[in-house]
Structure formats: C-alpha cells, structure tokens
Design a protein around this motif. Structure first.
Motif, PDB file in Angstrom:
ATOM      1  N   SER A 123       3.679  -1.137   3.791  1.00 28.05           N
ATOM      2  CA  SER A 123       2.483   0.187   3.363  1.00 28.05           C
ATOM      3  C   SER A 123       3.932   1.560   4.134  1.00 28.05           C
ATOM      4  O   SER A 123       4.502   1.963   4.821  1.00 28.05           O
ATOM      5  CB  SER A 123       1.542   0.511   5.043  1.00 28.05           C
ATOM      6  N   SER A 124       3.621   2.244   3.109  1.00 28.61           N
ATOM      7  CA  SER A 124       4.436   3.087   2.919  1.00 28.61           C
ATOM      8  C   SER A 124       3.830   4.862   2.085  1.00 28.61           C
ATOM      9  O   SER A 124       2.814   4.407   1.392  1.00 28.61           O
ATOM     10  CB  SER A 124       6.162   3.270   2.691  1.00 28.61           C
TER      11      SER A 124
ATOM     12  N   VAL B 269       0.438  -1.017  -0.099  1.00 32.15           N
ATOM     13  CA  VAL B 269      -0.226   0.194  -0.076  1.00 32.15           C
ATOM     14  C   VAL B 269       1.155   1.242  -0.338  1.00 32.15           C
ATOM     15  O   VAL B 269       1.825   1.403   1.261  1.00 32.15           O
ATOM     16  CB  VAL B 269      -0.789   0.175   1.544  1.00 32.15           C
ATOM     17  N   PHE B 270       0.140   2.113  -1.167  1.00 33.26           N
ATOM     18  CA  PHE B 270       1.508   3.069  -1.049  1.00 33.26           C
ATOM     19  C   PHE B 270       0.770   4.515  -1.457  1.00 33.26           C
ATOM     20  O   PHE B 270      -0.261   4.850  -2.436  1.00 33.26           O
ATOM     21  CB  PHE B 270       2.462   2.879  -2.526  1.00 33.26           C
ATOM     22  N   GLU B 271       1.230   5.753  -0.694  1.00 34.90           N
ATOM     23  CA  GLU B 271       0.602   7.048  -1.594  1.00 34.90           C
ATOM     24  C   GLU B 271      -0.586   7.494  -0.784  1.00 34.90           C
ATOM     25  O   GLU B 271      -1.632   7.334  -2.159  1.00 34.90           O
ATOM     26  CB  GLU B 271       1.404   6.954  -1.869  1.00 34.90           C
ATOM     27  N   SER B 272      -1.848   6.390  -0.401  1.00 36.97           N
ATOM     28  CA  SER B 272      -3.006   7.194   0.489  1.00 36.97           C
ATOM     29  C   SER B 272      -2.861   8.834   0.919  1.00 36.97           C
ATOM     30  O   SER B 272      -2.294   8.994   0.376  1.00 36.97           O
ATOM     31  CB  SER B 272      -3.607   6.429   1.025  1.00 36.97           C
TER      32      SER B 272
ATOM     33  N   THR C  95       5.158  11.214   1.240  1.00 36.46           N
ATOM     34  CA  THR C  95       4.999  12.687   0.472  1.00 36.46           C
ATOM     35  C   THR C  95       2.682  12.918   0.913  1.00 36.46           C
ATOM     36  O   THR C  95       3.105  13.706   1.279  1.00 36.46           O
ATOM     37  CB  THR C  95       4.446  12.206  -1.047  1.00 36.46           C
ATOM     38  N   ASN C  96       2.184  11.990   0.705  1.00 37.70           N
ATOM     39  CA  ASN C  96       0.987  11.660   1.395  1.00 37.70           C
ATOM     40  C   ASN C  96       0.522  11.658   2.410  1.00 37.70           C
ATOM     41  O   ASN C  96      -0.872  12.180   3.595  1.00 37.70           O
ATOM     42  CB  ASN C  96      -0.181  11.326  -0.167  1.00 37.70           C
ATOM     43  N   THR C  97       0.573  10.614   2.832  1.00 36.50           N
ATOM     44  CA  THR C  97      -0.063   9.279   3.701  1.00 36.50           C
ATOM     45  C   THR C  97       0.107  10.134   5.046  1.00 36.50           C
ATOM     46  O   THR C  97       1.224  10.341   5.674  1.00 36.50           O
ATOM     47  CB  THR C  97       0.563   7.615   3.903  1.00 36.50           C
TER      48      THR C  97
END
Length: 497
Positions: free
Chosen positions: A359-360, A325-328, A363-365
């Motif tokens: 999970s990373s 999971v990346f950048e939610s 920038t956004n998450t």
C-alpha cells in the motif's frame, strides 16, 4: 457464407428461418408476427442478416435456440416499454445476435432478455450478443435479468452498451437473482446517465462466478452485490480477474467499483484490476447487519480511487491479502487511506487477516493503512508482512488509538498536536492511550514540528498508556507548531522477564 432457406430445408426441420414465416428484415416492416410464428414451432430460430422490427416475444419451449450471423443479424425492439424476449423455459440459448433497444430515457425498465420467478428459466445461455441501440440516442434500459429461481445461467462473450438510465431499476447490464450464474468475458460500457451497474448480484444469489469482464464508466458500482432486509445472504460468489475502470461516476461516497453490501458471506474478490473509481475501489459494507462475514479480498490491483482503496465496514472474519493499492484519495489529497477498517457504530470489524499487501501513495493518500476509532473499534486483527509505505500524510499507518500489533508493533498517530509554551530547561508531558501497550515496552516517537534543540521521547509506564515528554534545551521559551504525532510501541516477547 450465409445460411439460406434451401440449406435449412436440409436440416430435417430442426431449425426454422424467420424469412420462411414472413419476416422481411428491412428495419421498417414490423416482423413481430413472423417471429412469433417461428418461435411457436418450438424449433431453433435462425435470423439471417437483416434488421427485424419486433415487439415483445415470449419463449416457452425448453431447449430452443435463437441465433444469427453476428452483429449483422439485428432484432430491433419496436417498444421502449416492453421486454424484447421473456423466457419461460429451461435451456434456452441466444447467440450471435444484435439486439437494439428503443428506449430514449430512464422512464421505463425494459430488458433485452427477461426472466421471472413465476416461470423459472434455468440454464439460460447468452453468448456473443451485442445488446445496444441503433444509435447513441437509443438503447435498452437494462440488458439481461435472471430472476430468483432462474438458476445456472451463463452470460459469456457479450457486449453491453447504450443502456439508458442510472436510477434504481434502470441501467443494469446483467441483473442476477438466480444461483449459480456465470457472467464471464463480457464487455460493459457506460457513460454519463447511461448505466447504473454493469453486473448486479442481489437478493441472496449465491454460488455465482463473475470473471474476466471489462467494465468502464458506470455511474455506480461496476460490479455490485446487495442483499438486504429479510433476504438470504449472498454467499460463495467469486469475483475474479475483472477490469473495472472509471466507475462510481456519480461520486456516491458509499460506492465501490466492486461493492458488496448487506448480508454477504464467504465471497471472494480476487485478482481484479480497478482504476480511477470516483468513490471507493473495493468495499465490503455490512452497515446495519451483523452477518457480513468471512469475505476475502485478495490479489487485486486498486489504483487512483477518489476516496478509499479498500474499505471493510462492520465485517466479521475474512481477509485482505496480497493486494496492491496505490494513491487513493485522488481528488481529496491527504484525506483518505488506501486500506480502512471501521465499524458501523454497532458491529465492530473484527477477526480480519491483513497480510502481504503493498500500500503506497506519496502524492495523494493519507495513510497506507487506517483503523477508524468509531466505537466499537476494530478488534482481533492480524496484521503481518505488509509493505505499508509512508504516504502523503507523513506516516504509513494510522491506528487512532485502536489496539493493533503490526508485525509485533503497536502504532499510533494523532494530528494537530501542539506542546508548550515550554520554558528554557523545562519540559511538558502528555499521556496517550494505546490499548495493548504494557509497562516496559519499547516506545519510539516522532513529531513533525519539534523545534531544533528540543528533545521528544516516549515511555510506557503503565498498561495501555504512553507518556510523551518534550524537553526544551534551547535556552529560550518555545511552543511547538501544530503537527502530526506518531508513537510506535514495540511489544516485548512473551517470555521476556
């Protein structure tokens, strides 16, 4: 080479050609009667290349097949308000045809192929169909409906586009209320106002397989399952190896590109690729129900969701395992987490395995993993062997005081914490509830805005409580700026004396 009337006369009458029953296929002449008469023979019906204008047709003969020469064999609906084919028999097949709808708005709910529970049609097959419109202005409101008791259908290698509508009752590619349906290797294309759900598994439909589909730009979920009220649970469905891009275009905050809602049990969401959902990536949502249980989300790639990447709401039992999971929080920087567990205010999300996820989101998450403190809080969680990277919010996890040992460590984060004023040589203390912490556990603490020369440390002196102390050794009074606090509590081994 196209099959002709002469070649069909040599197949011992097993197949009829619509041209032999008066069809013209010029797209202007109404061929309804000719097609009806061909269907009435009970034999398989061949559509040579051409455009056959037709109003509603009904199929009542078991085992009948309708086939053409691919996209050049076009059956054009003459009415926007009627289903093109209503199937009332078992083992009916449609293959190698193009079906054009006549709808120009969401004012009707027409399907290309329709079944009804009153006349169950089992083992329906749709293969290599193009369900579309004659131009960008036309289409069907919906593609294929598999009603309750219309079980064991196969929809494979079809293309769906130009679906009209995004309101309830319109814009469905495949709507299945039947058990044992297989929807595989199809292409679904939506656009603004054109397509509500690509695939919709509803009303207790179970033992279905949805795999290998390519889905883009639907206004709500690309793949959705919903069972509500007194309906039976949707159970043992498999959603595997689908690609779902740029769905949830309506931005509905409860939607996931793949979403399961209501009575949902023992379903598997595995190996899908989800990108740029305008809401959530994957959601399993048991809001207002208590039997959303034992669902597994595994080995998916979820990138750039506008809100949350993977969301479990009021789920009992199940697992979130092996996902990337990346950048939610893609349009709300620092607001939403990649993976979240939360109650609906009545049922706690509990007994969940969260393991081997990466999970990373620097920038956004907000955080890689978040537990929401809404009561009843998540409980009986096993969180093990994940890679939770530090995210935009400055930490990797956000437990909000909820008891959860991650690889034997309790973690706690609280935003907007200030301390002071603190006079020179003095200190201030504050207590934080970390359920599960015990006297003597090792504590570490950090705060992003502690002034140089001040010292911060944490101790666990009583059950469930950690005391944070900030000491001022600067030589002048200080007040810390507002900033996030993080406390880690390292559990002692059980045999520690």
């Amino acid at each position: 080479m196209s099959l002709t009337k002469v070649s069909f006369s040599m197949i011992n009458g097993a197949v009829v050609n619509v041209l032999d029953y008066g069809a013209v296929g010029d797209g202007i002449t109404n061929d309804t009667t000719a097609i009806t008469n061909a269907i009435a023979t009970g034999k398989s019906v061949f559509f040579p290349k051409g455009t056959y204008l037709s109003s509603a047709q009904t199929v009542t003969t078991q085992g009948q097949t309708f086939f053409g020469e691919g996209a050049g064999s076009i059956i054009q609906a003459s009415s926007a308000s009627a289903n093109l084919f209503t199937v009332q028999a078992n083992y009916v097949t449609f293959t190698d045809l193009r079906m054009n709808g006549a709808s120009t708005s969401d004012a009707t709910t027409s399907f290309a192929i329709f079944t009804a529970q009153a006349n169950p049609a089992l083992f329906l097959t749709a293969e290599r169909l193009l369900i579309t419109g004659a131009s960008a202005s036309f289409g069907f409101n919906n593609g294929i409906k598999l009603d309750g008791s219309c079980d064991y259908s196969t929809i494979i290698n079809c293309n769906f586009d130009r679906l009209w509508g995004q309101i309830s009752g319109t814009g469905y590619g495949v709507l299945s209320q039947g058990n044992g349906s297989r929807v595989a290797f199809n292409n679904f294309t939506g656009s603004s106002g054109r397509g509500r759900h690509a695939i919709y598994i509803v009303s207790g439909a179970s033992d279905c397989v949805v795999e290998g589909n390519y889905i883009s730009a639907f206004n709500f979920e690309g793949i959705s399952s919903n069972s509500s009220g007194a309906q039976s649970p949707c159970s043992r469905n498999i959603y595997s190896a689908n690609t779902v891009l740029a769905c949830c275009a309506s931005g509905n905050a409860t939607s996931g590109a793949i979403g399961l809602y209501g009575h949902q049990q023992s379903n598997l969401i595995n190996g899908n690729t989800i990108s740029a959902s305008a809401a959530k990536g994957i959601v399993v949502d048991g809001t207002t129900y208590t039997d959303t249980a034992n669902n597994v989300v595994s080995n998916n790639v979820v990138n750039y969701s506008y809100l949350i990447g993977i969301d479990f709401i009021a789920c009992v039992g199940g697992a979130i395992v092996g996902n990337k999971v990346f950048e939610s929080s893609n349009t709300n920087i620092g607001v939403y987490a990649n993976i979240r567990l939360v109650s609906d205010g009545t049922t706690a999300t509990s007994d969940i395995l969260i393991s081997s996820n990466h999970s990373s989101g620097p920038t956004n998450t907000r955080t890689a993993f978040q537990l929401n403190p809404t009561a009843p809080t998540p409980s009986n969680l096993t969180v093990y062997a994940n890679k939770f990277d530090v995210c935009q919010g400055g930490s990797s996890v956000e437990l909000n005081g909820v008891a959860c040992a991650i690889d034997g460590r309790f973690m706690f984060r609280q935003d907007s914490v200030t301390y002071g004023p603190i006079t020179s040589g003095s200190y201030v203390t504050a207590n934080y509830t970390i359920t599960g912490a015990n006297t003597g556990d090792i504590c570490t603490v950090s705060h992003t805005a502690i002034p140089a020369g001040c010292v911060i440390y944490a101790t666990c002196n009583s059950g469930n409580t950690v005391t944070v102390t900030v000491t001022n050794v600067t030589g002048s009074p200080v007040t810390t700026s507002s900033g996030p606090l993080r406390i880690d509590v390292w559990q002692r081994p059980a045999n520690y004396l």
